[in-house]
Write an enzyme that holds these catalytic residues in place. Sequence first.
Site, PDB file in Angstrom:
ATOM      1  N   PHE A 163       0.792  -1.382  -0.052  1.00 53.48           N
ATOM      2  CA  PHE A 163       0.139  -0.059   0.135  1.00 53.48           C
ATOM      3  C   PHE A 163       0.877   1.291  -0.106  1.00 53.48           C
ATOM      4  O   PHE A 163       0.663   2.266   0.726  1.00 53.48           O
ATOM      5  CB  PHE A 163      -0.908  -0.062   1.408  1.00 53.48           C
ATOM      6  N   LEU A 164       1.990   1.138  -0.731  1.00 52.81           N
ATOM      7  CA  LEU A 164       3.057   2.305  -0.828  1.00 52.81           C
ATOM      8  C   LEU A 164       2.430   3.271  -1.588  1.00 52.81           C
ATOM      9  O   LEU A 164       1.979   3.267  -2.603  1.00 52.81           O
ATOM     10  CB  LEU A 164       4.355   1.713  -1.111  1.00 52.81           C
ATOM     11  N   ARG A 165       2.898   4.737  -1.058  1.00 49.28           N
ATOM     12  CA  ARG A 165       2.850   5.787  -2.065  1.00 49.28           C
ATOM     13  C   ARG A 165       4.200   6.231  -2.600  1.00 49.28           C
ATOM     14  O   ARG A 165       5.087   6.193  -1.613  1.00 49.28           O
ATOM     15  CB  ARG A 165       2.000   6.872  -1.120  1.00 49.28           C
ATOM     16  N   GLU A 166       4.077   6.746  -3.787  1.00 49.85           N
ATOM     17  CA  GLU A 166       5.327   7.051  -4.328  1.00 49.85           C
ATOM     18  C   GLU A 166       5.822   8.441  -3.337  1.00 49.85           C
ATOM     19  O   GLU A 166       4.919   9.323  -3.118  1.00 49.85           O
ATOM     20  CB  GLU A 166       5.447   7.213  -5.743  1.00 49.85           C
ATOM     21  N   PHE A 280      -7.473  12.781   1.162  1.00 51.16           N
ATOM     22  CA  PHE A 280      -7.732  12.282  -0.166  1.00 51.16           C
ATOM     23  C   PHE A 280      -8.954  12.776  -0.674  1.00 51.16           C
ATOM     24  O   PHE A 280      -9.738  12.118  -1.559  1.00 51.16           O
ATOM     25  CB  PHE A 280      -7.854  10.609  -0.097  1.00 51.16           C
ATOM     26  N   LEU A 281      -9.359  14.065  -0.319  1.00 51.50           N
ATOM     27  CA  LEU A 281     -10.539  14.558  -0.794  1.00 51.50           C
ATOM     28  C   LEU A 281     -10.083  16.116  -1.383  1.00 51.50           C
ATOM     29  O   LEU A 281     -10.781  17.079  -1.381  1.00 51.50           O
ATOM     30  CB  LEU A 281     -11.472  15.222   0.086  1.00 51.50           C
ATOM     31  N   CYS A 291      -0.463   3.415 -10.858  1.00 48.15           N
ATOM     32  CA  CYS A 291      -1.433   2.437 -10.018  1.00 48.15           C
ATOM     33  C   CYS A 291      -2.706   2.751 -10.499  1.00 48.15           C
ATOM     34  O   CYS A 291      -3.584   1.995 -10.835  1.00 48.15           O
ATOM     35  CB  CYS A 291      -0.947   2.753  -8.404  1.00 48.15           C
TER      36      CYS A 291
END
Length: 502
Positions: A163-166, A280-281, A291
Amino acid sequence: MIWSRAVLIGGIINISVIGSGYVGLVAGVCFAELGHNVILVDNDRAKYSVLARGECPIHEQHLPKLLARHRGKRLSFSSSLHDAVLASEVVFIAVGTPPANNGEADLSYVESVAREIAGAINSYKVVVDKSTVPVYTSDWVRHVMVLNGAQPDMFDVASNPEFLREGTAVTDFLYPDRIVIGAHSLPTSNLLRDIYRPLCDGSYYQGLSAIPVPQGAKLTPPLIATDTKSAEVIKYAYNAFLAMKISFINAVATICESVGANVDHVRDGIGTDTRIGKRFLYPGIGYGGSCFPKDLSAYRAVAQECGYDFRLLEEVMRINDDQRQRFLHKVRRALWTLKGKRVGVLGLAFKGGTDDVRESPALAIIESLVDEGCEIQAYDPAAGERAREILGTKGVRYVDSAYAAVESADALLVLTEWEEFKSVDLARVRELLRYPIVIDGRNLFDPETMREHGFMYLSVGRPDVPLKEEKVRRQRRRTRHAVRQAEEARPGSRLANITAEL
Ligand code: UGA
């Protein structure tokens, strides 16, 4: 089942990670950070030699430090999958799953790795899918391995989605919200648990050299143990839900624009409900990256194959595409005709904090503007080189500061949410721009501040700040005066051209 006792002594496990892209590289380095012995395998010679030289091939916070800490000790690199598998108990598959033409994930790399692993098995191994893959992939990996000669009781296949974010991949790995393990048997599940034990029992966080705790991080994350199919569904459903949040707020922003409401206030109003949350809004020019776009198409294809028409996903994707068109429309609204206009651009990466430009909405917007005859001056703190490889230099000049991007430009476009951009000197930007027009696709600036600085400012889902004609006249008078003074001081300088233009 034959467990090698040596590897489990002291909780240290011998691991190989096949594929050293974003996921494989970060996972491999972080497994070493947790105390395991790791071999990172890649058949891309160029990437392999970059790693073997001790360089870090991607822009990722903390990664260079951890590479330097573990390289040549717990972490080694190899181009031989065969040798790496022989030396490991757990083999993670972290190769790419790019989109095929029909929207499905192309699993040919996963299949060919599974074949090779089958040919290398000499003792019991656990093979773990870490790449984002559709449901049934672990069954297929098992099937392909058996077809290629692996004894069915000599291996097990598990799923361990990431569940990694760059940009924050290292801290996402070491301070995860949760860890998901999908396995068919308890011993397999327990072996994977052992790999993550230093996180789950908190011992990693007590070490003096632990990577510092990011704000709001959970210590001792929960571990969700499930079957492989549920683990595979978790990853797709998770990315689809996040993308849906972004498209939802983008749709709300569109309504806000038509009625003159402010999406920031709407986000506060709905996001303060803990069932929704504000994260995330953020509206903008839409999501990009390697992704969400790929995973949503693949998830939709999976649903279709299962006989379910997941139209919600189609709408999420449509809203996302529309955001770019809506932004281009704003640029036309601000500049009228585009042919021959010089446009300053801040941001090329698909989001802030990374040099990745895959599926970057910024590049798509720049391509459209160049097609319409604009000249672009673009600055990105990290992604300039990668963008140049894709966009080339026709119509685009890559510059090395935000101020160079705005110099003599007809307008400034903000296309990536880099923190660095928030602190630009707006007065200087105002002086350097030919016209005080800013179109912000990431809502980085406060409309009131932009009004005070005399900008015409268009953003996403918030009321426009119109051009103050009187301020423009005063500014142009000031600029003319400054130019004349400079001209007297330095006759023959470049400013002579600007005077002529004014
Ligand atoms: C995403 C997920 O966030 C990760 O948890 C997941 O592991 C990863 O995909 C993956 O599947 O490997 P990432 O692609 O690195 O991570 O980027 P995000 O931070 O999720 O941003 C994706 C895009 O959405 C960016 O273009 C960003 O600008 C945009 N975005 C994000 C918005 O437009 N609004 C928001 O509120 C948040």
